[in-house]
Design a protein around this motif. Structure first.
Motif, mmCIF file in Angstrom:
data_model
loop_
_atom_site.group_PDB
_atom_site.id
_atom_site.type_symbol
_atom_site.label_atom_id
_atom_site.label_comp_id
_atom_site.label_asym_id
_atom_site.label_seq_id
_atom_site.Cartn_x
_atom_site.Cartn_y
_atom_site.Cartn_z
ATOM 1 N N CYS A 1 12.823 -9.931 30.863
ATOM 2 C CA CYS A 1 12.428 -10.198 29.475
ATOM 3 C C CYS A 1 12.161 -11.695 29.293
ATOM 4 C CB CYS A 1 13.508 -9.740 28.498
ATOM 5 S SG CYS A 1 13.011 -9.897 26.758
ATOM 6 N N HIS A 2 11.048 -12.012 28.614
ATOM 7 C CA HIS A 2 10.640 -13.405 28.456
ATOM 8 C C HIS A 2 11.003 -13.986 27.091
ATOM 9 C CE1 HIS A 2 7.486 -11.120 26.434
ATOM 10 N NE2 HIS A 2 7.215 -12.212 25.756
ATOM 11 N N ARG A 3 11.659 -13.213 26.221
ATOM 12 C CA ARG A 3 11.908 -13.698 24.856
ATOM 13 C C ARG A 3 12.779 -14.948 24.852
ATOM 14 N NH1 ARG A 3 8.373 -11.477 21.238
ATOM 15 N NH2 ARG A 3 8.375 -9.204 21.329
ATOM 16 N N PRO A 4 12.372 -15.995 24.116
ATOM 17 C CA PRO A 4 13.161 -17.226 24.045
ATOM 18 C C PRO A 4 14.371 -17.053 23.126
ATOM 19 C CG PRO A 4 11.222 -17.400 22.666
ATOM 20 C CD PRO A 4 11.100 -16.089 23.383
ATOM 21 N N PRO A 5 15.286 -18.043 23.108
ATOM 22 C CA PRO A 5 16.517 -17.894 22.315
ATOM 23 C C PRO A 5 16.279 -17.620 20.839
ATOM 24 C CG PRO A 5 16.728 -19.736 23.831
ATOM 25 C CD PRO A 5 15.299 -19.269 23.913
ATOM 26 N N ARG A 6 15.225 -18.203 20.256
ATOM 27 C CA ARG A 6 15.017 -18.026 18.815
ATOM 28 C C ARG A 6 14.634 -16.596 18.459
ATOM 29 N NH1 ARG A 6 10.718 -20.801 20.884
ATOM 30 N NH2 ARG A 6 8.639 -19.914 20.559
ATOM 31 N N HIS A 7 14.268 -15.763 19.449
ATOM 32 C CA HIS A 7 13.949 -14.362 19.198
ATOM 33 C C HIS A 7 15.154 -13.451 19.429
ATOM 34 C CE1 HIS A 7 9.355 -14.955 20.128
ATOM 35 N NE2 HIS A 7 9.817 -15.768 19.190
ATOM 36 N N CYS A 8 16.315 -14.016 19.734
ATOM 37 C CA CYS A 8 17.429 -13.220 20.264
ATOM 38 C C CYS A 8 18.622 -13.170 19.320
ATOM 39 C CB CYS A 8 17.863 -13.776 21.619
ATOM 40 S SG CYS A 8 16.559 -13.714 22.865
ATOM 41 N N GLN A 9 19.515 -12.223 19.628
ATOM 42 C CA GLN A 9 20.754 -12.013 18.891
ATOM 43 C C GLN A 9 21.913 -12.059 19.877
ATOM 44 O OE1 GLN A 9 19.926 -8.056 17.704
ATOM 45 N NE2 GLN A 9 18.209 -8.586 16.381
ATOM 46 N N GLY A 10 23.088 -12.423 19.370
ATOM 47 C CA GLY A 10 24.280 -12.385 20.204
ATOM 48 C C GLY A 10 24.870 -10.985 20.235
ATOM 49 N N HIS A 11 25.151 -10.486 21.431
ATOM 50 C CA HIS A 11 25.717 -9.142 21.608
ATOM 51 C C HIS A 11 27.138 -9.267 22.139
ATOM 52 C CE1 HIS A 11 26.290 -5.032 23.009
ATOM 53 N NE2 HIS A 11 26.541 -5.508 24.217
ATOM 54 N N HIS A 12 28.088 -8.594 21.476
ATOM 55 C CA HIS A 12 29.459 -8.525 21.973
ATOM 56 C C HIS A 12 29.514 -7.518 23.119
ATOM 57 C CE1 HIS A 12 30.334 -10.474 18.138
ATOM 58 N NE2 HIS A 12 31.557 -10.719 18.570
ATOM 59 N N ILE A 13 29.888 -7.962 24.303
ATOM 60 C CA ILE A 13 29.993 -7.049 25.445
ATOM 61 C C ILE A 13 31.055 -5.985 25.162
ATOM 62 C CG2 ILE A 13 30.579 -6.905 27.895
ATOM 63 C CD1 ILE A 13 29.427 -9.739 28.186
ATOM 64 N N ARG A 14 32.209 -6.410 24.717
ATOM 65 C CA ARG A 14 33.198 -5.488 24.157
ATOM 66 C C ARG A 14 33.100 -5.628 22.646
ATOM 67 N NH1 ARG A 14 39.806 -5.870 24.400
ATOM 68 N NH2 ARG A 14 40.221 -3.857 23.400
ATOM 69 N N HIS A 15 32.752 -4.539 21.964
ATOM 70 C CA HIS A 15 32.391 -4.617 20.556
ATOM 71 C C HIS A 15 33.514 -5.203 19.721
ATOM 72 C CE1 HIS A 15 30.778 -3.444 16.622
ATOM 73 N NE2 HIS A 15 29.614 -3.333 17.248
ATOM 74 N N TRP A 16 33.092 -5.997 18.709
ATOM 75 C CA TRP A 16 34.068 -6.638 17.838
ATOM 76 C C TRP A 16 34.954 -5.618 17.137
ATOM 77 C CZ3 TRP A 16 34.348 -6.455 12.402
ATOM 78 C CH2 TRP A 16 35.237 -7.358 11.829
#
Length: 394
Positions: free
Chosen positions: A315-330
């Motif tokens: 995937c080529h999307r830069p940081p401004r196109h992205c979201q933070g994902h919790h590997i173990r859900h909050w």
């Protein structure tokens, strides 16, 4: 069925490579003397019932891969790639990627570059190999073209946005040429077909542009220049019960009148500009945008620096196109720290929640992804190499 597909693909690719070798041999002996055709491409066009452009591309690819015995023929550009292609291990896009990269590389560096590209191609897709080729070229010739400046025109803009009873929204507008061109450029960039390890992009053009518009809104909402409303950054309130948030079942209230599934609310709860209001059984607020769930600006910067964009392989999307994902859900007790977070674009964020892909933080502190067994029985970890590393990275 996946094993059978791999076997058939190997047979087809090997046959295509052998066809290329035969074409070069025909040309070295003289296609006109043998068959009466002016060119090998013309012969292939009639033998294979191919469009002329496709026949020309096939012959050009063959010349780049296979040495000719003709005394006046140019040497093959990528002979080692031609040998590897005969085994059926390289796809046509991969071969074209290597040829394109080697064409731009000075002749004295091609042998070493080809060996590096082939070694990297053993475990990576053609887009990632293209990125490696670009980095090799950037190292050899770091100068690039200067950006062009444009003068904005006087804008004429009208826009209407309204919500229908069905829950869908209708957008209509009228813009001047300059604004429309900028909007088209933005949406074109965001609406490119996805090419990653999760399969082909089957969205229609309208669906791709709809997703692109949604991504553009995310970019605007993430901008530090966005004006505040009543002293706060613009946000949308989502109300969902704690039980539904943890289970992913049921519905959540979106804004004043909208609805979305609890599964969608669970995805958004990882990290975005939606501030969830978590309610108890009697609708008392248990938590409103709890600080330990939300990613702090400092932690977000650290995440940007580490992942450099969407961390999903290919995937080529830069940081401004992205979201933070919790590997173990909050909602399941996962902490909001760098060891439990990974940067993902909206598409791969949803894919990770809904597919057999898994992500983990490796021993070196970087995220790696385990593909579903139908893609790789060994589930060999994969990483994204498309993003430029930090200048001080090893």
């Amino acid at each position: 069925m996946a094993d059978r597909l791999r076997t058939l693909l190997t047979v087809v690719r090997s046959a295509e490579a052998e066809i290329g070798a035969v074409l070069v041999e025909i040309e070295s002996r003289g296609v006109q003397e043998l068959f009466g055709y002016r060119s090998t491409a013309r012969l292939l066009e009639h033998l294979a019932d191919l469009p002329r452009a496709a026949a020309v591309r096939t012959v050009a690819r063959a010349h780049a891969l296979h040495p000719s015995r003709s005394l006046d023929a140019a040497p093959a550009l990528a002979p080692a790639t031609g040998v590897a292609a005969l085994t059926g291990g390289l796809s046509t896009p991969m071969i074209d990627t290597i040829i394109t990269a080697l064409t731009a590389i000075p002749p004295e560096h091609r042998d070493t570059a080809e060996a590096d590209l082939l070694a990297f191609a053993a475990d990576n897709g053609h887009k990632q190999v293209a990125a490696l080729g670009a980095r090799i070229m950037a190292h050899l010739d770091p100068d690039g073209p200067e950006p062009a400046d444009t003068e904005p025109a006087t804008p004429t803009r009208e826009l209407s946005l309204r919500r229908k009873r069905t829950g869908t929204w209708e957008l209509s507008g009228r813009f001047d040429d300059e604004t429309g061109t900028r909007a088209s450029a933005l949406l074109d960039a965001l609406a490119e077909r996805r090419h990653a390890d999760d399969g082909p992009d089957l969205r229609s053009p309208q669906e791709r542009y709809g997703d692109a518009f949604s991504d553009a809104l995310d970019l605007a909402l993430d901008s530090p220049e966005l004006p505040t409303q009543a002293g706060e950054r613009a946000h949308v309130m989502v109300a969902v019960s704690l039980t539904d948030l943890q289970s992913g079942l049921g519905t959540a209230t979106l804004g004043d009148t909208g609805l979305l599934s609890a599964a969608e609310a669970r995805i958004h709860a990882c990290d975005c500009k939606l501030i969830p209001a978590v309610l108890g059984s009697t609708s008392e607020p248990l938590d409103l945008g709890r600080a330990r769930r939300l990613i702090s600006p400092g932690l977000r910067r650290a995440l940007f620096l580490r992942d450099r964009g969407c961390a999903f392989p290919g995937c080529h999307r830069p940081p401004r196109h992205c979201q933070g994902h919790h590997i173990r859900h909050w909602a399941e007790g996962g902490p909001t720290d760098l060891t439990n977070l990974v940067l993902l674009c909206g598409h791969h964020h949803r894919l990770l929640h809904r597919s057999g892909w898994q992500v983990r933080i490796a021993t070196d502190g970087h995220p790696e992804f385990l593909p579903p067994r139908f893609l790789d029985k060994r589930r060999k970890p994969r990483r994204n190499n498309l993003h430029q590393p930090l200048p001080f990275a090893a």
